[in-house]
Design a protein around this motif. Sequence first.
Motif, mmCIF file in Angstrom:
data_model
loop_
_atom_site.group_PDB
_atom_site.id
_atom_site.type_symbol
_atom_site.label_atom_id
_atom_site.label_comp_id
_atom_site.label_asym_id
_atom_site.label_seq_id
_atom_site.Cartn_x
_atom_site.Cartn_y
_atom_site.Cartn_z
ATOM 1 N N HIS A 118 0.936 -1.313 -0.035
ATOM 2 C CA HIS A 118 -0.064 -0.126 -0.101
ATOM 3 C C HIS A 118 0.781 1.254 0.000
ATOM 4 C CE1 HIS A 118 -4.082 -1.176 0.065
ATOM 5 N NE2 HIS A 118 -3.966 -1.979 1.230
ATOM 6 N N ILE A 119 2.165 1.395 0.672
ATOM 7 C CA ILE A 119 2.926 2.224 0.746
ATOM 8 C C ILE A 119 3.584 2.728 -0.463
ATOM 9 C CG2 ILE A 119 5.088 3.539 1.908
ATOM 10 C CD1 ILE A 119 3.954 1.892 4.517
ATOM 11 N N ALA A 138 4.044 7.792 5.915
ATOM 12 C CA ALA A 138 2.786 7.173 5.352
ATOM 13 C C ALA A 138 1.937 6.708 6.448
ATOM 14 C CB ALA A 138 3.440 5.683 4.721
ATOM 15 N N LEU A 139 0.728 7.558 5.959
ATOM 16 C CA LEU A 139 -0.599 6.872 6.598
ATOM 17 C C LEU A 139 -1.204 5.861 5.943
ATOM 18 C CD1 LEU A 139 -2.453 7.674 9.037
ATOM 19 C CD2 LEU A 139 -3.670 9.128 7.418
ATOM 20 N N THR A 140 -1.247 4.708 6.479
ATOM 21 C CA THR A 140 -2.022 3.547 5.733
ATOM 22 C C THR A 140 -3.241 3.511 6.774
ATOM 23 O OG1 THR A 140 -0.851 2.063 7.338
ATOM 24 C CG2 THR A 140 0.131 2.297 4.940
ATOM 25 N N ILE A 141 -4.396 3.361 5.932
ATOM 26 C CA ILE A 141 -5.659 3.754 6.300
ATOM 27 C C ILE A 141 -6.625 2.511 5.610
ATOM 28 C CG2 ILE A 141 -5.896 5.706 7.745
ATOM 29 C CD1 ILE A 141 -6.484 7.002 5.079
ATOM 30 N N SER A 142 -6.895 1.223 6.204
ATOM 31 C CA SER A 142 -7.826 0.410 5.361
ATOM 32 C C SER A 142 -8.794 -0.472 6.369
ATOM 33 C CB SER A 142 -6.746 -0.580 4.988
ATOM 34 O OG SER A 142 -6.262 -1.220 6.011
ATOM 35 N N GLY A 143 -9.535 -1.204 6.049
ATOM 36 C CA GLY A 143 -10.560 -1.980 6.972
ATOM 37 C C GLY A 143 -9.720 -2.832 7.875
#
Length: 342
Positions: A118-119, A138-143
Amino acid sequence: MQNETIYILAIESSCDDTSVAVLKNDTMLSNVVASQKIHEEYGGVVPELASRAHQQNIVPITSLALAKANIDKNQLSAIAFTRGPGLLGSLLVGTSFAKSLSLALGIPLIEVNHMQAHILAHFIRAENMKPPSFPFLALTISGGHTQIVKVTNYFDMEILGQTLDDAVGEAFDKSAKILGLPYPGGPLIDKYAVSGNPYAFEFPIPKVKDLDFSFSGLKTSILYFIQKQTTQNENFIEENLEDLCSSIQYTIITILMGKLKKAVKKTGIKRIAIGGGVSANSGIRKALKDAEKALGWTTYVPNFEFCTDNAGMIGIVGYYKYKSGQFAGQETSAKARYHLTS
């Protein structure tokens, strides 16, 4: 290897999307995604049904990806696949298929961490996308995840903060469920929020130390608020849906941006990249763009096709791992829990 043309076939099967992509170096030639609609009936992903659907989809999706890329399987340099994290049954399908294809073609196998992908999706050569310079946040935002990561280079990443309970995508979906919206509800909250008043209803901001997050308390407060209001007026949700969605989204964005501001202050890094399914949210994208002007940040937002789970992001990690000779053996196995820095 400097001038070598590298063709990577990438496989993503961590949750309920079967995806296969073909990359020529850092350029994507195809990126096919088969979504599973059956989970809508259950209000969430059913792991057993997801793994069965992956088994049905993976061969035809791979054939389609190769055809769209106009590449023969014998031209491939390596097979990259998502090792984890994710649903174990789903990961097993992709892992087994990748190992078999690698063995049959006699080419290297490359395991990829889903969150790292994702990053690094920002480094796919694509129109309207410029890769961030190192180092960046990096702001990783998911379910399933919410993390702030310091990225020093392609393979040197440090988690500065993460959720202690629910992920941000889960907060969106569960809030939507409380409002009676169908699954997946996160995109619907975003849709209705555009026309609502973000200040109509106030929800509490969790007090969590350092750069960590917590969303379970927010979800509970929304539930109690809705229960109280609908007891007094059974049409409360219907009459206030847009304002409710806007207020919920505003609260979540306030939490995310508050932590990002702290991370920038702590590290001195003003380059911010977002990734993961929730990075498709229009409110979050706007908040980041506003921060560029107000705070002097440089922000990097991926194209929509690279936000949700897709094999293109697996392929770009595969490309960089191929260049540095980071290959996996046939003994590799799927990992439902797979730490970003392991």
